[in-house]
Design a protein around this motif. Structure first.
Motif, mmCIF file in Angstrom:
data_model
loop_
_atom_site.group_PDB
_atom_site.id
_atom_site.type_symbol
_atom_site.label_atom_id
_atom_site.label_comp_id
_atom_site.label_asym_id
_atom_site.label_seq_id
_atom_site.Cartn_x
_atom_site.Cartn_y
_atom_site.Cartn_z
ATOM 1 N N ILE A 7 51.389 -4.422 -54.611
ATOM 2 C CA ILE A 7 50.527 -3.128 -55.028
ATOM 3 C C ILE A 7 49.896 -3.166 -53.478
ATOM 4 O O ILE A 7 48.832 -3.243 -53.133
ATOM 5 C CB ILE A 7 49.532 -3.460 -56.059
ATOM 6 N N PRO A 8 50.280 -1.323 -53.787
ATOM 7 C CA PRO A 8 49.111 -0.819 -52.701
ATOM 8 C C PRO A 8 47.761 -1.245 -52.143
ATOM 9 O O PRO A 8 46.950 -0.726 -53.405
ATOM 10 C CB PRO A 8 49.814 0.204 -52.287
ATOM 11 N N VAL A 9 47.396 -1.941 -51.384
ATOM 12 C CA VAL A 9 45.569 -1.637 -51.477
ATOM 13 C C VAL A 9 44.984 -0.184 -50.762
ATOM 14 O O VAL A 9 45.250 -0.063 -50.407
ATOM 15 C CB VAL A 9 45.558 -2.909 -50.322
ATOM 16 N N VAL A 10 44.259 -0.557 -52.192
ATOM 17 C CA VAL A 10 43.259 1.671 -51.245
ATOM 18 C C VAL A 10 42.421 0.483 -51.366
ATOM 19 O O VAL A 10 41.436 0.175 -52.081
ATOM 20 C CB VAL A 10 43.192 2.079 -53.393
ATOM 21 N N GLU A 11 41.714 0.945 -50.159
ATOM 22 C CA GLU A 11 39.968 0.722 -50.031
ATOM 23 C C GLU A 11 39.390 1.904 -50.231
ATOM 24 O O GLU A 11 39.620 2.773 -50.565
ATOM 25 C CB GLU A 11 40.096 1.010 -48.194
ATOM 26 N N TRP A 12 37.692 0.975 -50.245
ATOM 27 C CA TRP A 12 36.738 1.298 -50.802
ATOM 28 C C TRP A 12 35.659 1.148 -50.496
ATOM 29 O O TRP A 12 35.508 0.178 -50.022
ATOM 30 C CB TRP A 12 36.658 0.931 -52.513
ATOM 31 N N GLU A 13 35.099 2.304 -49.871
ATOM 32 C CA GLU A 13 34.313 2.173 -48.660
ATOM 33 C C GLU A 13 32.402 2.612 -49.144
ATOM 34 O O GLU A 13 33.086 3.715 -50.012
ATOM 35 C CB GLU A 13 35.049 2.885 -47.241
ATOM 36 N N TYR A 14 31.981 2.976 -49.103
ATOM 37 C CA TYR A 14 30.670 3.081 -49.932
ATOM 38 C C TYR A 14 30.896 4.477 -48.487
ATOM 39 O O TYR A 14 30.189 3.992 -46.996
ATOM 40 C CB TYR A 14 29.808 2.241 -49.492
ATOM 41 N N ALA A 15 30.081 5.465 -49.133
ATOM 42 C CA ALA A 15 29.501 6.220 -48.191
ATOM 43 C C ALA A 15 28.277 6.002 -47.999
ATOM 44 O O ALA A 15 27.446 5.742 -48.359
ATOM 45 C CB ALA A 15 29.283 7.945 -49.327
ATOM 46 N N ALA C 41 31.626 10.270 -52.662
ATOM 47 C CA ALA C 41 32.972 9.959 -52.900
ATOM 48 C C ALA C 41 33.328 8.642 -53.966
ATOM 49 O O ALA C 41 34.219 8.345 -54.057
ATOM 50 C CB ALA C 41 33.564 10.609 -51.131
ATOM 51 N N SER C 42 32.316 7.872 -53.076
ATOM 52 C CA SER C 42 32.741 6.222 -52.991
ATOM 53 C C SER C 42 32.589 6.439 -54.685
ATOM 54 O O SER C 42 32.939 5.225 -55.071
ATOM 55 C CB SER C 42 32.017 5.557 -52.515
ATOM 56 N N GLN C 45 34.778 7.854 -56.626
ATOM 57 C CA GLN C 45 36.520 7.290 -56.817
ATOM 58 C C GLN C 45 36.404 5.787 -57.730
ATOM 59 O O GLN C 45 37.112 5.051 -58.617
ATOM 60 C CB GLN C 45 36.930 6.576 -55.193
ATOM 61 N N GLY C 46 35.168 5.172 -57.474
ATOM 62 C CA GLY C 46 34.735 3.957 -58.141
ATOM 63 C C GLY C 46 34.579 4.173 -59.742
ATOM 64 O O GLY C 46 35.491 3.385 -60.540
ATOM 65 N N MET C 49 38.340 4.462 -60.428
ATOM 66 C CA MET C 49 38.978 3.183 -60.319
ATOM 67 C C MET C 49 38.752 2.190 -62.359
ATOM 68 O O MET C 49 39.545 1.462 -63.097
ATOM 69 C CB MET C 49 37.955 2.378 -59.332
ATOM 70 N N LEU C 256 30.151 -0.370 -62.108
ATOM 71 C CA LEU C 256 30.466 -0.136 -60.075
ATOM 72 C C LEU C 256 29.144 -0.721 -59.425
ATOM 73 O O LEU C 256 30.606 -1.434 -58.609
ATOM 74 C CB LEU C 256 29.099 1.214 -60.006
ATOM 75 N N LEU C 259 32.262 -3.452 -59.747
ATOM 76 C CA LEU C 259 33.415 -3.262 -58.673
ATOM 77 C C LEU C 259 33.101 -3.821 -56.907
ATOM 78 O O LEU C 259 34.169 -3.982 -56.260
ATOM 79 C CB LEU C 259 33.922 -1.849 -59.105
ATOM 80 N N VAL C 260 31.821 -3.282 -56.683
ATOM 81 C CA VAL C 260 30.727 -3.947 -55.800
ATOM 82 C C VAL C 260 30.942 -5.152 -55.227
ATOM 83 O O VAL C 260 31.510 -5.790 -54.318
ATOM 84 C CB VAL C 260 29.558 -3.191 -55.678
ATOM 85 N N LYS C 263 34.864 -6.069 -54.285
ATOM 86 C CA LYS C 263 34.863 -6.423 -53.460
ATOM 87 C C LYS C 263 34.767 -7.070 -52.551
ATOM 88 O O LYS C 263 35.496 -7.290 -51.415
ATOM 89 C CB LYS C 263 34.813 -4.541 -52.725
ATOM 90 N N SER C 268 38.903 -5.756 -51.041
ATOM 91 C CA SER C 268 39.539 -4.605 -52.032
ATOM 92 C C SER C 268 41.374 -4.823 -52.791
ATOM 93 O O SER C 268 41.135 -3.806 -53.362
ATOM 94 C CB SER C 268 40.139 -2.917 -50.760
ATOM 95 N N ALA C 269 41.626 -5.631 -52.114
ATOM 96 C CA ALA C 269 42.606 -6.342 -52.929
ATOM 97 C C ALA C 269 43.329 -6.188 -54.581
ATOM 98 O O ALA C 269 44.047 -6.374 -55.503
ATOM 99 C CB ALA C 269 43.755 -7.268 -52.520
ATOM 100 N N THR C 272 42.057 -2.943 -58.132
ATOM 101 C CA THR C 272 43.794 -2.533 -59.207
ATOM 102 C C THR C 272 43.508 -2.996 -60.189
ATOM 103 O O THR C 272 42.887 -4.564 -61.192
ATOM 104 C CB THR C 272 44.818 -2.855 -58.453
ATOM 105 N N GLU C 274 45.676 -4.527 -61.826
ATOM 106 C CA GLU C 274 46.697 -5.520 -61.666
ATOM 107 C C GLU C 274 45.328 -6.744 -61.864
ATOM 108 O O GLU C 274 45.885 -7.829 -62.213
ATOM 109 C CB GLU C 274 47.549 -5.962 -60.448
ATOM 110 N N TRP C 275 45.114 -6.764 -61.306
ATOM 111 C CA TRP C 275 43.455 -7.789 -61.085
ATOM 112 C C TRP C 275 42.144 -7.719 -61.853
ATOM 113 O O TRP C 275 41.567 -8.564 -61.269
ATOM 114 C CB TRP C 275 43.417 -8.063 -59.690
#
Lengths: 487, 293, 308
Positions: A7-15, C41-42, C45-46, C49, C256, C259-260, C263, C268-269, C272, C274-275
């Motif tokens: 599964i591709p790992v998508v990075e999640w960075e904090y803005a 944006a974070s 995205q979160g 997810m 969130l 998720l933090v 992470k 980050s793996a 998803t 899947e996990w």
């Protein structure tokens, strides 16, 4: 067994999430706060205070000299004899409570200015420094009219004028630690903040002004080492309280010798943090991180010498390295920053000097890969393994984010090694075994023992060292005795 | 024919032994009438060093004794002193006291030892604290002895001054190196003999005679001495002690009480020589169970 | 069985080494995750997810085909007003509802998870639990959410609990096994850690906090403790185990923060479905409202979000 798919790992960075600075009020220039008024320095000189995170000038601050100190001491003496020492204690308490409340009301502004001036992260200024500072005033306010209960069978008197010199690592908090008990016990104050971090003490002066505290009870004189020396050497000062390096502390102790001035010193440290194999290991790792990287390691009680029991050393070190990689270093104003800026260029040079020495001594260095901002003073969190007790980096206070790691096999060995230092400020012990904790807390020669925790502070909890870490306690019941005369 | 008196040899007291000074030197203080008090050891820098080593060695064991046991041992000192009161009275008279004053001083010394014996298992409860921190931690502060304490006994008192400074120090678990009153040294040496016969472990109390001027610098600069108690009234000497103390940040306490007064004693003489140690530990708070069920 | 015995031996070694957990320290660590500020944006995205990690759940005695059908529709059409939203990860139902759910989500990529082993109490004989599981798998369940025998665990019968998990795992066939520890009944974080290690070594693909029937459920402290067990196992074996906090996560903010935590603890793996999963019924709408607020700039009302 879980099948691992690709599964591709998508990075999640904090803005970036920067604390706003628009609500704070900083003047371009600050004078001395003497006798309830803002007074120009007699020399006419000012010095700049900068933001160590980006090297921008924040403000100019008056450079107080001997003459200014004399004015401040005179104002403090006058306020002491005419107002403060003769005021009913309950009234004194109410003034201090009032200061505490006003600080709480302006907590956010204080936190932002602290971060700007000192380089510490906004998370720490906001969640630790400022609330603790407010609480300190709140705590000691209540003591003002209860002093006779603190010292059974003694008559309690105030001392007079207290000269107080504070460091740059917790500028507002140290001001609170000094001023609150002094006022509660009925003394008046001349305080000198550190030259790199004078702003929150000056904001506190504004708050004190707004609180209506009688003029001269608290005087803030900014300046450098010579300003501090003028306070120490002033013949009409009755009490000196100093927090800072052991070297300067010794100079002060010498200067005060034979003068009859009362003295308390809160000096350096090289505190041991001891991890046993039965420790709650993940919390211990957090404790190690908090012990040494809290406030960029600019903490006198930092757990800078780590002792790990040999049979769990590999595991602990691996976990530590792993954890270092999830720390965010960067702009202290960003709410997600874990490690902010080093307080000054000079301090950064000192830290780098020790890192160099560590490498030369043959210790193995580890730093996580993190990007360092181009402007400002930064040092990545640093571990040294393969360290011997005789290494310079294991003996001298570095006052930065640098941890030395040694291993041990038995309880007796680690007690001996932990105590094998001229310092005695604090120590940490991590084990699930209660009887062992009590054995260690008894045998470690240090003023504060954190068992299964580290770097905790509270106004009710006495803080201070053994041996060359200084004498006297700050905080709690025992902190009062530094500011009273018992007859 | 009258019997020939056997004269006493005054020695110093280090680590539970009575050596002569390693330097072999002596001095001969005289009383007001000009009569020599005896050949008194003129202790050297090395004697000071040996005494500090002995005190350091004894510190671990003494400070870890139970408070109850320390109390019993201190009380034993009083018992033994009581048994030798006449010798102290004679020495005090020889050093210039009236008989009445001498008797009073010995009585007071015995009573003061009993007073501090009683404090051994009580001061901790008064000077310690449980601190209500604003987080889920149990936090308590206890008193711990500072370590090796150098005591410069008052110049103007042979027995009661020394007792008044030494007893609170050892009551609190410290070990001491005492510089006896230079010109009134007799009772200090006899006191050492009392101590030696009363269950006090060797090295807990070490007593040196000689020149304060010579010994003060060695004692006050010694890096293994944690605190100094000065009972004299020479401000220049005090200043010197305070300046030398800087080397290893010794704590210095100067007392100028009139020790012959019945109230020249108290808890603070014990607690001044204590460090305050604060310990934190998390409190696990599980679920909703409260103490008010 | 030999394979199980090997695993058990390994677990027993590991169990003896299950680290102590200091609750106050865990609370402090968790508080740090909660101070993380997720913006712009974070945040978007979160939130997306999080939507994609939800196991949309209905586990009630009054569940009907009608209710399950409606939920399955919602699982695939979270908020059609907003294009580009993901679907949830799975729907989670009782075994008797698996067939209908499977039919309703067919072809959508949404999985069907079934609770089993006499959910929620687990107080049934092993044979019944195996039958329960096999039934759900035969009906088409992609995932099985079993409960451990907490009574046995608390009375120290770790071997029983271990064997039971291993046998349910066998009964799962291709279905992935989530093992519910019901941490609210285990009471201490030391027990949570021990049970996590036990479940992982016995063959869990996922470990899951709670049934949703017992309070407290998926507190961040509990989830953190379980994540640390997953991390230690991964560091030792290179094998990933999934994590599912369930119960009590009903706001975007809490999602969130979870998720933090994932992470920063696992990396980050694990970000998803899947996990990582959220077992939740009302979280989806709160996340949707947050996404709408971000898109439109105005605060939302629940009247505009369907409640299936």
């Amino acid at each position: 067994m879980a099948t691992k798919k690709n599964i591709p790992v998508v990075e999640w960075e904090y803005a970036p999430s920067l604390e706003g600075t628009s609500h704070i009020q900083l003047k371009k220039q600050y004078d001395l706060f003497i006798d309830g008024k803002w007074v120009k320095p007699s020399s006419g000189k000012y010095f700049q205070t900068i933001n160590p995170a980006n090297e921008e000038v924040l403000s100019e601050v008056a450079y107080g000299n001997e003459k200014d100190v004399d004015l401040a001491v005179k104002a403090a003496r006058k306020a002491y004899t005419e107002v403060w020492s003769v005021m009913p204690a309950a009234e004194r308490a109410k003034y201090i409570y009032r200061i505490a409340r006003l600080m709480q009301e302006r907590a956010r502004e204080l936190a932002v200015i602290e971060t700007l001036d000192a380089g510490k992260t906004i998370r720490e200024s906001r969640d630790i420094d400022v609330p603790l500072a407010c609480n300190h005033f709140f705590y000691y306010a209540g003591w003002a009219d209860k002093l006779e209960y603190a010292f059974p069978n003694r008559k309690v008197e105030s001392i007079g004028v207290a000269g107080q010199i504070i460091p740059w690592n917790f500028p507002l908090l140290m001001a609170a630690w000094k001023i609150a008990p002094a006022l509660a016990a009925g003394n008046t104050v001349v305080l000198k903040p550190a030259e790199t971090t004078p702003l929150t003490a000056l904001k506190l002066a504004e708050i004190i002004e707004a609180s209506g505290l009688p003029a001269g009870v608290v005087n803030i004189v900014t300046g450098f080492g010579d300003t501090g020396a003028a306070i120490v050497n002033h013949t009409d000062v009755d009490k000196i309280a100093f927090t800072g390096s052991t070297n300067v502390g010794k100079m002060i102790q010498k200067a005060v010798a034979g003068t009859g001035k009362k003295l308390t010193l809160e000096l350096g440290g090289k505190s041991a943090n001891i991890i046993f194999d039965d420790a709650p290991i993940d919390q211990a790792v957090e404790g190690i991180i908090n012990g040494i990287f809290f406030n960029q390691g600019h903490v006198c009680c930092a757990g800078s010498r780590l002792f790990v029991q040999e049979n769990v050393a590999d595991k602990v070190i691996a976990k530590l390295k792993d954890r270092l990689n999830s720390l965010y270093l960067g702009n202290p104003l960003d709410k997600n920053t874990d490690i902010g800026a080093i307080n000054s260029k000079e301090q950064l040079e000192t830290i780098n000097k020790y890192i160099k020495i560590g490498k030369q001594e043959g210790a193995e260095m580890y730093q996580p890969s993190c990007s360092i901002p181009k402007k400002g003073f930064y040092c990545p969190p640093t571990l040294f393994t393969n360290v011997a007790q005789s290494n310079v980096i294991a003996q001298e206070e570095i006052f930065g984010p640098v941890l030395t790691i040694q291993t041990f096999r038995t309880v007796d060995e680690v007690i001996q090694k932990a105590n094998n230092t001229p310092f005695g400020l604090a120590a940490g012990v991590w084990t699930d075994k209660g009887s062992r904790i009590f054995n260690l807390t008894t045998k470690l020669r240090a003023g504060v023992i954190w068992a299964n925790t580290y770097n905790k502070f509270d106004p009710t909890s006495p803080f201070g060292g053994y041996k060359e870490s200084g004498f006297g306690r700050e905080g709690g019941l025992h902190g009062l005795s530094s500011y009273v005369k018992l007859v | 024919m009258e019997r020939l008196e056997v004269l006493k040899t005054y020695k110093i007291y280090i680590g539970g032994q009575f050596p002569r000074t390693e330097s072999g030197r002596y001095y001969m203080p005289v009383n007001k009438a000009g009569k020599a008090l005896g050949n008194i050891c003129l202790s050297s820098r090395k004697d000071v060093r040996n005494a500090v080593s002995a005190a350091r060695k004894a510190f671990g064991g003494w400070s870890e004794r139970t408070a109850f046991n320390r109390g019993q041992i201190l009380y034993r000192i009083a018992e033994m002193l009581e048994g030798r009161r006449s010798q102290f009275i004679e020495e005090l008279i020889l050093q210039g006291s009236t008989k009445k004053a001498a008797e009073e001083e010995v009585n007071l010394a015995i009573d003061r030892i009993v007073y501090y014996a009683g404090w051994c298992d009580k001061y901790q409860a008064i000077v310690s604290s449980v601190n209500p921190v604003a987080s889920s931690h149990f936090n308590f502060s206890v008193a711990e002895p500072m370590g090796v304490v150098g005591v410069v006994a008052p110049e103007n008192s042979s027995l009661i001054g020394l007792v008044s400074l030494v007893l609170p120090a050892i009551c609190g678990g410290n070990t001491v190196v005492v510089l006896a009153a230079e010109h009134l040294p007799l009772c200090a040496v006899t006191f050492a003999e009392v101590v030696n016969s009363s269950d006090v472990p060797g090295g807990v109390i070490n007593i040196l005679t000689g020149s304060n001027k010579e010994m003060n610098p060695t004692l006050s600069t010694h890096m293994d001495v944690n605190a100094l108690v000065y009972g004299g009234n020479d401000s220049a000497a005090l200043k010197e002690l305070q300046e030398n103390a800087v080397l290893n940040v010794k704590r210095v306490f100067a007392y100028s009480n009139n020790w012959a007064k019945a109230d020249a004693q108290g808890l603070h003489f014990v607690s001044d020589l204590q460090e305050i140690k604060t310990t934190w530990h998390p409190i696990e708070n599980i679920g909703g169970a409260t103490s008010s069920y | 069985m030999k394979k199980n015995q090997d695993k058990k031996n390994r677990f027993q070694l590991e169990y003896l080494n299950s680290p102590a957990v200091d609750k106050v320290g865990v609370e402090e660590r968790v508080a740090r995750f909660q101070t993380r500020s997720i913006k712009d944006a974070s945040k978007m995205q979160g939130l997306k997810m999080a939507l994609n990690m939800i196991d949309l759940t209905t586990l009630e005695g009054k569940d009907t085909h009608g209710k399950v059908k409606q939920m399955c529709y919602k699982a695939q059409h979270l908020h059609d007003v907003l294009p580009g939203l993901p679907s949830v990860a799975a729907v989670c139902v009782y075994p008797s509802m698996v067939k209908i759910a499977k039919k309703e989500v067919a072809g959508s990529g949404v999985n069907v998870a079934s609770v089993s082993t006499a959910f929620p109490s687990g107080q049934a004989p092993l044979e019944v639990k195996i039958t329960d599981t096999k039934f759900a798998v035969d009906e088409g369940a992609d995932e099985i959410d079993m409960v451990i025998s907490r009574g046995k665990f608390l009375s120290g019968e770790y071997n029983y609990v271990f064997d039971e998990i291993a046998m349910i795992k066998e009964a799962c066939g291709k279905a992935r096994l989530k093992v519910i520890l019901e941490t609210g009944e285990l009471a201490t974080l030391d027990n949570v850690r021990k049970a996590s290690d036990l479940a992982i070594y016995a063959g869990a693909d996922f470990i899951k906090t709670s049934t949703g029937k017992i309070q407290p459920a998926a507190t961040m402290q509990v989830t953190y403790t379980m994540l640390m067990a997953i991390k230690d196992y991964y560091d030792k074996t290179g094998i990933m185990i999934g994590m599912k906090p369930a119960g009590g996560i009903s706001t975007s903010k809490l999602a969130l923060h979870n998720l933090v935590m994932v992470k920063e603890v696992l990396g980050s793996a694990w970000l998803t479905n899947e996990w990582f999963r959220f077992g939740a019924s009302s979280l989806a709408n709160d996340v949707l409202m947050q996404i709408m607020k971000a898109e439109t700039g105005v605060y939302q009302s629940s009247d505009y979000f369907s409640i299936d």
